[in-house]
Write a protein that holds these residues in place. Structure first.
Motif, short mmCIF file in Angstrom:
data_model
loop_
_atom_site.label_atom_id
_atom_site.label_comp_id
_atom_site.label_asym_id
_atom_site.label_seq_id
_atom_site.Cartn_x
_atom_site.Cartn_y
_atom_site.Cartn_z
N PHE A 146 -2.87 33.37 -80.37
CA PHE A 146 -2.44 32.65 -79.15
C PHE A 146 -1.74 31.90 -78.25
O PHE A 146 -1.08 31.85 -77.40
N ARG A 147 -0.18 32.62 -79.35
CA ARG A 147 1.04 32.25 -79.33
C ARG A 147 1.31 32.55 -77.54
O ARG A 147 1.24 31.35 -76.92
N SER A 148 0.75 32.99 -77.21
CA SER A 148 1.24 33.55 -75.88
C SER A 148 0.22 33.24 -75.31
O SER A 148 -1.18 34.67 -75.41
N MET A 149 0.16 32.33 -74.35
CA MET A 149 -0.87 32.08 -73.38
C MET A 149 -1.55 32.73 -72.42
O MET A 149 -0.35 33.59 -71.85
N HIS A 150 -2.58 33.01 -71.68
CA HIS A 150 -3.45 34.08 -70.85
C HIS A 150 -2.37 33.17 -69.38
O HIS A 150 -2.65 31.84 -69.31
N PRO A 151 -1.69 34.18 -68.53
CA PRO A 151 -1.12 33.51 -67.53
C PRO A 151 -2.83 32.52 -65.89
O PRO A 151 -1.41 31.24 -66.01
N SER A 152 -3.44 33.05 -66.71
CA SER A 152 -4.48 31.59 -65.94
C SER A 152 -4.34 30.00 -66.69
O SER A 152 -4.66 29.37 -65.79
N TYR A 153 -4.30 30.45 -67.57
CA TYR A 153 -4.21 28.71 -68.34
C TYR A 153 -2.70 27.86 -68.39
O TYR A 153 -2.98 26.61 -67.36
N TYR A 154 -1.51 28.54 -67.37
CA TYR A 154 -0.22 28.06 -66.58
C TYR A 154 -0.73 27.82 -65.05
O TYR A 154 0.12 26.99 -64.74
N HIS A 155 -1.32 28.24 -64.44
CA HIS A 155 -1.27 28.99 -62.98
C HIS A 155 -2.52 27.74 -62.51
O HIS A 155 -2.80 26.65 -62.67
N LYS A 156 -1.45 27.14 -61.61
CA LYS A 156 -1.60 25.64 -60.75
C LYS A 156 -1.74 24.06 -61.90
O LYS A 156 -2.27 23.23 -60.94
N ALA A 157 -0.96 24.69 -63.10
CA ALA A 157 -0.81 23.31 -63.87
C ALA A 157 -0.12 22.43 -62.97
O ALA A 157 0.86 22.35 -62.06
N HIS A 158 -0.51 21.01 -63.39
CA HIS A 158 0.66 19.91 -63.19
C HIS A 158 0.83 19.39 -63.60
O HIS A 158 2.53 18.42 -63.30
N ALA A 159 1.50 19.30 -64.85
CA ALA A 159 2.04 18.74 -65.63
C ALA A 159 1.38 19.26 -67.32
O ALA A 159 0.21 19.79 -67.64
N CYS A 160 2.33 19.66 -68.21
CA CYS A 160 2.41 19.78 -69.24
C CYS A 160 2.55 19.04 -70.56
O CYS A 160 3.64 17.91 -70.89
N ILE A 161 1.37 18.68 -71.52
CA ILE A 161 1.90 18.30 -72.84
C ILE A 161 2.19 19.07 -73.56
O ILE A 161 1.19 19.81 -74.57
N MET A 162 3.00 18.59 -74.58
CA MET A 162 3.99 19.95 -75.67
C MET A 162 4.06 18.71 -76.42
O MET A 162 4.32 18.64 -77.11
N VAL A 163 3.17 19.52 -77.60
CA VAL A 163 2.75 18.57 -78.69
C VAL A 163 3.63 18.83 -80.11
O VAL A 163 3.86 20.67 -80.41
N PHE A 164 4.27 18.37 -80.87
CA PHE A 164 4.17 19.00 -82.57
C PHE A 164 4.28 17.96 -83.32
O PHE A 164 4.04 16.80 -82.84
N ASP A 165 3.76 18.53 -85.01
CA ASP A 165 3.26 17.51 -85.65
C ASP A 165 4.72 17.50 -86.54
O ASP A 165 5.55 17.89 -87.04
N VAL A 166 4.77 15.48 -86.59
CA VAL A 166 6.06 15.38 -87.63
C VAL A 166 6.45 15.51 -88.67
O VAL A 166 7.19 15.46 -89.73
N GLN A 167 5.25 15.87 -89.37
CA GLN A 167 5.12 16.09 -90.73
C GLN A 167 5.26 17.63 -90.95
O GLN A 167 4.98 18.18 -91.99
N ARG A 168 5.57 18.18 -90.34
CA ARG A 168 5.68 20.38 -90.13
C ARG A 168 6.99 20.67 -89.18
O ARG A 168 6.43 20.53 -87.89
N LYS A 169 7.80 20.68 -89.64
CA LYS A 169 9.34 20.76 -88.81
C LYS A 169 9.26 22.01 -88.14
O LYS A 169 9.66 21.90 -86.99
N ILE A 170 8.49 22.89 -88.76
CA ILE A 170 8.50 24.12 -88.43
C ILE A 170 7.78 24.48 -86.53
O ILE A 170 8.35 24.51 -85.61
N THR A 171 7.22 23.38 -86.56
CA THR A 171 6.04 23.02 -84.81
C THR A 171 6.86 22.33 -84.12
O THR A 171 6.66 22.28 -83.20
N TYR A 172 8.58 21.70 -84.89
CA TYR A 172 9.16 21.13 -84.00
C TYR A 172 10.61 22.20 -83.34
O TYR A 172 10.86 22.26 -82.30
N LYS A 173 10.60 23.43 -84.44
CA LYS A 173 11.43 24.24 -83.97
C LYS A 173 10.80 25.14 -83.39
O LYS A 173 11.47 26.28 -81.73
#
Ligand code: GTP
Ligand code: MG
Length: 222
Positions: free
Chosen positions: A83-110
């Motif tokens: 699912f890594r590439s989101m459907h454009p409708s997911y972004y459509h008219k969004a007003h803010a984004c919360i982007m999360v990573f896991d401090v225990q798994r470096k790859i999620t930060y990368k």
């Protein structure tokens, strides 16, 4: 500052106008804790075991901040590889984004730049919060330097969905940022951009007509 969170089912939706409605999306790799953070904030609870989110969950919530009631649509999606590439409708008219990573798994930060790049393709201007989750597992990580947010000039939060650290603060800030984005004429700019796109099409059609005319008149066109 007072804030209450009430399930929308308890409210009369007709009372609120669309101006006070915001859409907030959540991005990040699978299992970084996107759904758990939502749970923690919205249900004020945390269930350690749960299936990974399938495709999309929409949480509708109402938040009263400084006497003003805001309807918030939180969009939660599975961050799995497929699912890594989101459907454009997911972004459509969004007003803010919360982007999360896991401090225990470096790859999620990368992987944050990959998420961020896609976000900016669809929503170049919306506020984006960078969230380091699971600090309960290792409190020493809060000493570490996660420079991505700083480099991009984005607000950064250390949180834990498990023990609730900073979760309400982070979501409240996200709602505030979404609201001020919406107020400060960015949606108006979206309108303008749409108008310009249409205008562009119109003029292109006109000019291509003219091109045809001139080409017809050109003696050297073979
Ligand atoms: N220790 C700890 N574990 C957490 C925390 N937040 C989430 N987890 C665990 O991490 C796992 C994944 O959490 P989810 O919320 O399902 O992750 P997700 O980002 O929604 O994953 P997808 O839906 O697959 O994209 C679960 O087993 C949670 O219990 C946290 O703050 N601390
Ligand atoms: Mg999930």
């Amino acid at each position: 500052q007072s804030e209450t969170r009430t399930p929308v089912s308890d409210l009369d939706l007709d009372k609120y106008d669309a101006d006070k409605q915001v859409k907030i999306i959540c991005l990040g790799d699978s299992a970084v804790g996107k759904s758990k953070l939502m749970e923690r904030f919205l249900m004020d609870g945390y269930r350690p075991q749960q299936l990974s989110t399938y495709a999309l969950t929409l949480y509708k919530y109402s938040s009263t901040i400084n006497g003003q009631t805001v309807l918030v649509d939180f969009w939660d999606t599975a961050g799995q590889e497929r699912f890594r590439s989101m459907h454009p409708s997911y972004y459509h008219k969004a007003h803010a984004c919360i982007m999360v990573f896991d401090v225990q798994r470096k790859i999620t930060y990368k992987n944050l730049p990959i998420w961020y790049k896609e976000l900016r393709e669809y929503r170049p201007e919306i506020p984006c919060l960078v969230v380091a989750n699971k600090i309960d597992a290792d409190t020493k990580v809060t000493q570490k330097n996660f420079s991505f947010a700083k480099k991009q000039g984005l607000p950064f939060y250390f949180v834990s969905a498990a023990d609730g650290t900073n979760v309400v603060k982070m979501f409240k800030d996200a709602v505030q940022m979404a609201l001020s984005y919406k107020r400060n004429s960015n949606d108006f700019m979206d309108e303008v951009m749409r108008e310009l796109e249409n205008f562009d099409l119109d003029t292109k059609e006109e000019s291509s007509d003219k091109d045809e005319e001139t080409q017809e008149g050109k003696p050297d066109s073979a």
